[in-house]
Design an enzyme around this catalytic site. Structure first.
Site, short mmCIF file in Angstrom:
data_model
loop_
_atom_site.label_atom_id
_atom_site.label_comp_id
_atom_site.label_asym_id
_atom_site.label_seq_id
_atom_site.Cartn_x
_atom_site.Cartn_y
_atom_site.Cartn_z
N HIS A 20 -7.05 -13.40 1.09
CA HIS A 20 -6.64 -12.74 2.33
C HIS A 20 -6.51 -13.72 3.50
O HIS A 20 -5.78 -13.47 4.46
CB HIS A 20 -7.64 -11.65 2.70
CG HIS A 20 -7.08 -10.59 3.58
ND1 HIS A 20 -6.23 -9.60 3.14
CD2 HIS A 20 -7.21 -10.39 4.91
CE1 HIS A 20 -5.89 -8.83 4.13
NE2 HIS A 20 -6.47 -9.28 5.22
N LYS A 71 0.84 -1.19 0.00
CA LYS A 71 0.00 0.00 0.00
C LYS A 71 0.88 1.25 0.00
O LYS A 71 1.89 1.31 0.70
CB LYS A 71 -0.91 -0.01 1.23
CG LYS A 71 -1.97 -1.10 1.19
CD LYS A 71 -2.90 -1.00 2.38
CE LYS A 71 -4.01 -2.05 2.29
NZ LYS A 71 -4.92 -1.97 3.46
N HIS A 83 2.90 -3.92 7.62
CA HIS A 83 1.95 -3.09 8.36
C HIS A 83 2.65 -1.87 8.94
O HIS A 83 3.74 -1.99 9.50
CB HIS A 83 1.31 -3.88 9.50
CG HIS A 83 0.34 -4.91 9.04
ND1 HIS A 83 0.05 -6.05 9.76
CD2 HIS A 83 -0.40 -5.00 7.91
CE1 HIS A 83 -0.83 -6.78 9.11
NE2 HIS A 83 -1.12 -6.16 7.98
N ARG A 103 -3.02 -14.81 4.21
CA ARG A 103 -2.26 -13.79 4.94
C ARG A 103 -2.50 -13.90 6.45
O ARG A 103 -1.57 -13.86 7.25
CB ARG A 103 -2.68 -12.42 4.41
CG ARG A 103 -1.91 -11.23 4.93
CD ARG A 103 -2.30 -10.02 4.08
NE ARG A 103 -1.84 -8.76 4.62
CZ ARG A 103 -0.61 -8.28 4.49
NH1 ARG A 103 0.30 -8.99 3.84
NH2 ARG A 103 -0.29 -7.12 5.00
#
Length: 326
Positions: free
Chosen positions: A274, A208, A300, A277
């Site tokens: 997901h 991201k 993160h 993950r």
């Protein structure tokens, strides 16, 4: 007429000018456009141009993805249209009423409602920081309480069943890579062949905000990836492509559809990218990996996000209870 022109110019240049440059431009337009119409516009703050484009520009500079920017813009625009007031005159009571109506008009979860509150808080905090308002009206609106649910992970048996059920090298390599790296599906489909370092069993992904990080895969993944690439006859640089010509880069929807099909054929519940993950995070912490390293592995920014992914293994809780208490 003047107001319409100013708003149009503001929107056209939102992605080109910086926030400070945009401020100077708007001030200059108000100064030099016909004074008769400007006087009429400035007497009513309701006719001032929306500050939303400036906020979106600021978030873009911070590195937010276009998908996030679209979500921010639509969420804030819906609020502005519903309340129908200029930003500087919106009160805490206005926002509480809007959130209450938003929750009641449909089946909106508390998580979704808090996401809306969080985006509105970001917007009004920015207005406060930029001196457009004195105090954010969201300050007195507290976080929406959401119940914590233990989300499922894949068992070792489920992972093996999915591997055995694959009828082609691509799907097997894809499942292995998701399992051993814990990368996001968006990161998976962006990978190119050149991103894979087979000697060190690692690859570089862009998460991201285009943040770059290294992730690592196991020996089994290496073997299956090499086998899949050796079988390929196309020249596409993408790591994963469609199974049939013209062999285009696999998209997120393609991965989701394929995994859902495998899960349905095996009778497995909720098979989606997901979940791999979440499974990796749980497994890593369960085996003693420090939470800071898991945070780095998953990319993160906040360690609290990592803790939400890592579900405690209830079997270990049971064994520890027997060992220390029972």
């Amino acid at each position: 007429m003047v107001q319409t022109i100013i708003t149009a110019i503001q929107q056209d240049l939102a992605e080109v000018l910086t926030i400070d440059q945009m401020k100077v431009l708007i001030e200059s337009l108000y100064k030099h456009l016909p004074m008769a119409e400007i006087k009429e516009t400035t007497e009513s703050s309701e006719e001032r141009p929306s500050l939303l484009p400036l906020f979106i520009s600021a978030k873009r500079v911070e590195g937010c993805s276009e998908k996030s920017l679209q979500y921010y813009e639509s969420t804030i625009r819906n609020m502005l249209e519903a309340i129908n007031k200029p930003e500087c005159k919106i009160t805490t009571e206005d926002l509480r009423g809007y959130l209450d109506t938003y929750q009641q008009r449909g089946t909106v979860s508390k998580v979704t409602l808090d996401n809306v509150r969080r985006i509105l808080s970001s917007f009004f905090s920015w207005l406060e920081d930029e001196d457009y308002i004195v105090k954010s009206p969201v300050r007195r609106i507290h976080k929406v309480k959401t119940g914590k649910t233990v989300k499922e992970t894949y068992s070792d048996e489920s992972l093996e069943l999915m591997r055995d059920h694959c009828d082609n090298a691509r799907d097997l390599a894809m499942i292995d890579l998701l399992t051993s790296t814990g990368i996001r599906v968006g990161e998976l489909v962006k990978l190119n062949r050149s991103d894979i370092d087979f000697d060190n069993r690692e690859c570089v992904v862009f998460g991201k905000g285009n943040k770059e990080r290294k992730v690592y895969f196991d020996a089994r993944t290496k073997i299956h990836l090499q086998k899949y690439l050796d079988e390929r006859t196309d020249n596409n640089e993408a790591l994963f492509v469609s199974l049939t010509g013209p062999y285009e880069r696999l998209q997120i929807s393609g991965v989701e559809i394929r995994l859902r099909k495998i899960g349905k054929e095996l009778g497995l519940q909720k098979v989606h990218p997901h979940k791999f993950r979440r499974t990796l995070a749980t497994m890593a912490i369960d085996k003693g990996m420090p939470i800071e390293q898991v945070q780095q592995l998953l990319g993160h920014q906040s360690i609290d996000t990592t803790l939400q992914y890592a579900m405690v293994n209830q079997n270990n809780v049971k064994e520890s209870h027997r060992k220390f208490i029972g």
